[in-house]
Enzyme design. Sequence first.
Site, PDB file in Angstrom:
ATOM      1  N   GLU A 248      -3.484  17.852  50.024  1.00  0.00           N
ATOM      2  CA  GLU A 248      -3.534  16.247  49.946  1.00  0.00           C
ATOM      3  C   GLU A 248      -4.803  16.154  51.006  1.00  0.00           C
ATOM      4  O   GLU A 248      -4.842  16.552  52.210  1.00  0.00           O
ATOM      5  CB  GLU A 248      -2.369  15.591  50.786  1.00  0.00           C
ATOM      6  N   CYS A 282      -6.865   8.279  55.610  1.00  0.00           N
ATOM      7  CA  CYS A 282      -7.267   9.098  54.386  1.00  0.00           C
ATOM      8  C   CYS A 282      -7.431   8.092  53.083  1.00  0.00           C
ATOM      9  O   CYS A 282      -8.238   8.310  52.338  1.00  0.00           O
ATOM     10  CB  CYS A 282      -6.273  10.353  53.906  1.00  0.00           C
TER      11      CYS A 282
END
Length: 504
Positions: A248, A282
């Site tokens: 991720e 993010c």
Amino acid sequence: MTTVHAESAATGDTAARDTFDSLDPATDEVVGTYPINTAEDVTAAVERARTAAAWWAGLGFDGRAERLRRWKGVLTRRSAQLAELVHAETGKPHGDAMLEIVLAIDHAAWVARNARKVLGRKRRSPGLLMANHAATVEFQPLGVVGVIGPWNYPVFTPMGSILYALAAGNTVVFKPSEYTPGVGAWLAESLAEVVPEHPVLQVVTGFGETGAALCRSGVDKIAFTGSAATGRKIMAACAETLTPVLIEAGGKDALLVDQDADLAAAADAAVWGGMSNAGQTCVGVERVYVHEKVYDEFVAKVVDIAGSVRAGDDPDADIGPITMPGQLAIIRRHIADALARGGRALLGGEDAVGERFARPTVLVDVPEDSAAVREETFGPTLTIARVRDMDEAVDKANATRYGLGATVFAKARAMELASRLRSGMTAVNSVISFAGIPSLPFGGMGDSGFGRIHGPEGLKEFARPKAIARQRLRAPLTLTTFSRTAKTDATLAKLITLLHGRRS
Ligand code: NAD
């Protein structure tokens, strides 16, 4: 014993140093001191986790769900204390810390409720040829999962792996970021309160070397969240032992505004999506593409809202400091480069980036090939570009190595635009909403990584499918025997022609 600070040691040599401090990024006050765990420490933790894994798997879905629900209760009752620690280690406002904790609690409830449904044994159709069999699939735990986490959402982000791995029957060894070791330790201690028998979640602390040791420790999977650059190192280390990885990584998420969008809502979402947590998200909004018919009105609204977003360390501040001091230079460089290449700052600018805090910056007329549009800035900045139509917006949004999240504000074409965006998740007429829906998978493509946390896909990421074919009746045609006759072969040929031989 020597103690080093996260910032100096993140790049330096940590050999022979055995503890480090986590600091409050607003004041440099020491929040806590933690060991720099060695490869031997990591191996020992993984061995303990392996023993615990047999016990934890043996509890079954219901036993684990009951413990995870109790953990959820602890997290809920002590959320203010955890939020205070998140605030101290990252600098984010208390309210934002609460928000990520609340989301993690909701995911805990979801995995407790759904793990059996998603991973438990299920029948599959055996097909006509094998109709005498019962076919089943069940998803078994991998064993021990290593989780390596970032600092920007030190609860929500790693919990997306930890909760799902635990619910699937694995134990976890967690290496939190060197900026947020206290949050990691808090999580493990709080779970131990309701699972005192075995260490099903352990924390190892330290820098990159400790994370690299976890990759090489023989765990059954590594779930990594962090930058794409570190993701590459993780994959290389895991390749040595063929340890599977989930990555991720970062993003350069775009928000699209069509001519029929609710502009007030879109502007509000762009500012919050781009600037909350001081832009250190993010799936934060970094780029905005706006239909030319509504561009001027939208930009004016964004500048107006962003102008009232205040950076500070007091309880009323909207955004806190930049957690990682080294990031300030990157934010400043992106702004300077954009301005040097013809961009204009309608709010903020180079001066908005100080020693600890960065104030909001809104950039327009920035060339698409500049750093501010192509690289992850991770600061409270937005670039806004005018587009002829939404096809141009999709093309520009998709012209990136990253592919994590995205946002669309539109009416008529909203779903079409959302599905054409090259991203793992897209929010329509709201921002980052997908992260708060536990049943939706979360993850990226390209430099944003691969694999999924959250939802059924996130549970399956931490399990291996086990197929079982059980013969219920003797077959009229026995195929898997040396005593098979020519007649059987001929019947089989006829049958397959009947089943699949038609031209259309
Ligand atoms: P980072 O890559 O610097 O560090 C992440 C973790 O990896 C830390 O725990 C670090 O100690 C560890 N690490 C560093 N070098 C290592 C090595 N060689 N081997 C093993 N482990 C190593 O990232 P960061 O600065 O902590 O986090 C910010 C980044 O994370 C941003 O790019 C952000 O977009 C991304 N992020 C992604 C998601 C997502 O879900 N996709 C969520 C949050 C943050």
